[in-house]
Design a protein around this motif. Structure first.
Motif, PDB file in Angstrom:
ATOM      1  N   PRO A 142     -27.804  16.671  28.857  1.00 50.38           N
ATOM      2  CA  PRO A 142     -27.741  15.567  27.901  1.00 50.38           C
ATOM      3  C   PRO A 142     -28.895  14.577  28.055  1.00 50.38           C
ATOM      4  N   VAL A 143     -29.410  14.388  29.256  1.00 47.17           N
ATOM      5  CA  VAL A 143     -30.529  13.457  29.457  1.00 47.17           C
ATOM      6  C   VAL A 143     -31.777  13.978  28.744  1.00 47.17           C
ATOM      7  N   ALA A 144     -32.058  15.270  28.913  1.00 43.82           N
ATOM      8  CA  ALA A 144     -33.209  15.871  28.231  1.00 43.82           C
ATOM      9  C   ALA A 144     -33.041  15.807  26.719  1.00 43.82           C
ATOM     10  N   LEU A 145     -31.815  16.027  26.244  1.00 44.45           N
ATOM     11  CA  LEU A 145     -31.540  15.954  24.808  1.00 44.45           C
ATOM     12  C   LEU A 145     -31.791  14.553  24.281  1.00 44.45           C
ATOM     13  N   LEU A 146     -31.307  13.546  24.980  1.00 39.54           N
ATOM     14  CA  LEU A 146     -31.525  12.158  24.560  1.00 39.54           C
ATOM     15  C   LEU A 146     -33.003  11.815  24.536  1.00 39.54           C
ATOM     16  N   ARG A 147     -33.757  12.303  25.505  1.00 42.07           N
ATOM     17  CA  ARG A 147     -35.208  12.041  25.530  1.00 42.07           C
ATOM     18  C   ARG A 147     -35.898  12.673  24.325  1.00 42.07           C
ATOM     19  N   LYS A 148     -35.506  13.901  23.983  1.00 39.22           N
ATOM     20  CA  LYS A 148     -36.090  14.569  22.818  1.00 39.22           C
ATOM     21  C   LYS A 148     -35.762  13.818  21.532  1.00 39.22           C
ATOM     22  N   VAL A 149     -34.518  13.368  21.417  1.00 40.14           N
ATOM     23  CA  VAL A 149     -34.115  12.630  20.218  1.00 40.14           C
ATOM     24  C   VAL A 149     -34.889  11.315  20.126  1.00 40.14           C
ATOM     25  N   ALA A 150     -35.014  10.599  21.247  1.00 33.33           N
ATOM     26  CA  ALA A 150     -35.755   9.331  21.245  1.00 33.33           C
ATOM     27  C   ALA A 150     -37.214   9.559  20.868  1.00 33.33           C
ATOM     28  N   ALA A 151     -37.827  10.605  21.406  1.00 30.81           N
ATOM     29  CA  ALA A 151     -39.226  10.905  21.076  1.00 30.81           C
ATOM     30  C   ALA A 151     -39.370  11.241  19.594  1.00 30.81           C
ATOM     31  N   SER A 152     -38.416  11.970  19.047  1.00 27.07           N
ATOM     32  CA  SER A 152     -38.459  12.317  17.626  1.00 27.07           C
ATOM     33  C   SER A 152     -38.334  11.081  16.747  1.00 27.07           C
ATOM     34  N   ILE A 153     -37.461  10.153  17.115  1.00 27.02           N
ATOM     35  CA  ILE A 153     -37.295   8.913  16.351  1.00 27.02           C
ATOM     36  C   ILE A 153     -38.584   8.094  16.417  1.00 27.02           C
ATOM     37  N   GLU A 154     -39.183   7.998  17.587  1.00 29.72           N
ATOM     38  CA  GLU A 154     -40.450   7.263  17.718  1.00 29.72           C
ATOM     39  C   GLU A 154     -41.542   7.889  16.857  1.00 29.72           C
ATOM     40  N   GLU A 155     -41.567   9.217  16.809  1.00 27.05           N
ATOM     41  CA  GLU A 155     -42.575   9.921  16.020  1.00 27.05           C
ATOM     42  C   GLU A 155     -42.434   9.633  14.524  1.00 27.05           C
ATOM     43  N   LEU A 156     -41.217   9.373  14.068  1.00 26.26           N
ATOM     44  CA  LEU A 156     -40.983   9.071  12.651  1.00 26.26           C
ATOM     45  C   LEU A 156     -41.593   7.742  12.235  1.00 26.26           C
ATOM     46  N   GLY A 157     -41.726   6.817  13.163  1.00 26.08           N
ATOM     47  CA  GLY A 157     -42.207   5.482  12.823  1.00 26.08           C
ATOM     48  C   GLY A 157     -41.051   4.599  12.404  1.00 26.08           C
ATOM     49  N   PRO A 158     -41.326   3.604  11.554  1.00 29.48           N
ATOM     50  CA  PRO A 158     -40.275   2.663  11.156  1.00 29.48           C
ATOM     51  C   PRO A 158     -39.181   3.331  10.316  1.00 29.48           C
ATOM     52  N   VAL A 159     -37.970   3.358  10.865  1.00 27.71           N
ATOM     53  CA  VAL A 159     -36.820   3.925  10.161  1.00 27.71           C
ATOM     54  C   VAL A 159     -35.585   3.063  10.428  1.00 27.71           C
ATOM     55  N   HIS A 160     -34.598   3.228   9.578  1.00 31.41           N
ATOM     56  CA  HIS A 160     -33.280   2.633   9.799  1.00 31.41           C
ATOM     57  C   HIS A 160     -32.353   3.779  10.195  1.00 31.41           C
ATOM     58  N   ILE A 161     -31.808   3.714  11.404  1.00 28.84           N
ATOM     59  CA  ILE A 161     -30.879   4.742  11.867  1.00 28.84           C
ATOM     60  C   ILE A 161     -29.507   4.431  11.280  1.00 28.84           C
ATOM     61  N   MET A 162     -28.949   5.392  10.582  1.00 27.28           N
ATOM     62  CA  MET A 162     -27.638   5.226   9.963  1.00 27.28           C
ATOM     63  C   MET A 162     -26.525   5.739  10.862  1.00 27.28           C
ATOM     64  N   ASP A 163     -26.793   6.853  11.546  1.00 26.89           N
ATOM     65  CA  ASP A 163     -25.765   7.451  12.391  1.00 26.89           C
ATOM     66  C   ASP A 163     -26.416   8.470  13.317  1.00 26.89           C
ATOM     67  N   ILE A 164     -25.804   8.674  14.464  1.00 32.63           N
ATOM     68  CA  ILE A 164     -26.204   9.718  15.395  1.00 32.63           C
ATOM     69  C   ILE A 164     -24.929  10.412  15.850  1.00 32.63           C
ATOM     70  N   THR A 165     -24.912  11.741  15.748  1.00 29.49           N
ATOM     71  CA  THR A 165     -23.745  12.494  16.181  1.00 29.49           C
ATOM     72  C   THR A 165     -24.119  13.408  17.341  1.00 29.49           C
ATOM     73  N   TYR A 166     -23.130  13.726  18.163  1.00 29.02           N
ATOM     74  CA  TYR A 166     -23.306  14.591  19.327  1.00 29.02           C
ATOM     75  C   TYR A 166     -22.297  15.720  19.226  1.00 29.02           C
ATOM     76  N   ARG A 167     -22.766  16.964  19.403  1.00 27.74           N
ATOM     77  CA  ARG A 167     -21.866  18.113  19.338  1.00 27.74           C
ATOM     78  C   ARG A 167     -22.057  18.985  20.570  1.00 27.74           C
ATOM     79  N   SER A 168     -20.945  19.388  21.120  1.00 33.21           N
ATOM     80  CA  SER A 168     -20.960  20.404  22.172  1.00 33.21           C
ATOM     81  C   SER A 168     -19.867  21.403  21.821  1.00 33.21           C
ATOM     82  N   PRO A 169     -20.076  22.661  22.149  1.00 32.27           N
ATOM     83  CA  PRO A 169     -19.076  23.661  21.793  1.00 32.27           C
ATOM     84  C   PRO A 169     -17.792  23.497  22.602  1.00 32.27           C
ATOM     85  N   PRO A 170     -16.661  23.876  22.041  1.00 30.46           N
ATOM     86  CA  PRO A 170     -15.397  23.746  22.760  1.00 30.46           C
ATOM     87  C   PRO A 170     -15.293  24.707  23.944  1.00 30.46           C
TER      88      PRO A 170
END
Length: 77
Positions: free
Chosen positions: A30-58
């Protein structure tokens, strides 16, 4: 009696924009996943985040985890 709004909700919603992207980590880290998501958001530039969801298989034997980000682009003047 309430005043009528100049536009109904349907007309307002027609101009709304929601863009999604997802990031998956196949190792279940999950730490690596969060880092990838944060880097992707930074790469987008100025955005408004509406929602973030997390999924793991049962099934605990499957380590793949995914986060989806829903955003709109920030209007730059």
């Amino acid at each position: 009696m309430e005043k009528e709004t100049p536009q109904g909700l349907r007309e307002l919603a027609a101009s709304w924009t929601c863009n999604p992207f997802s990031v998956t980590n196949h190792d279940g880290d999950p730490v690596a996943l969060l880092r990838k998501v944060a880097a992707s958001i930074e790469e987008l530039g100025p955005v408004h985040i509406m929602d973030i969801t997390y999924r793991s298989p049962p099934d605990p034997s499957i380590t793949e985890i995914t986060m989806s980000v829903y955003f709109s682009l920030d209007d730059e003047d």
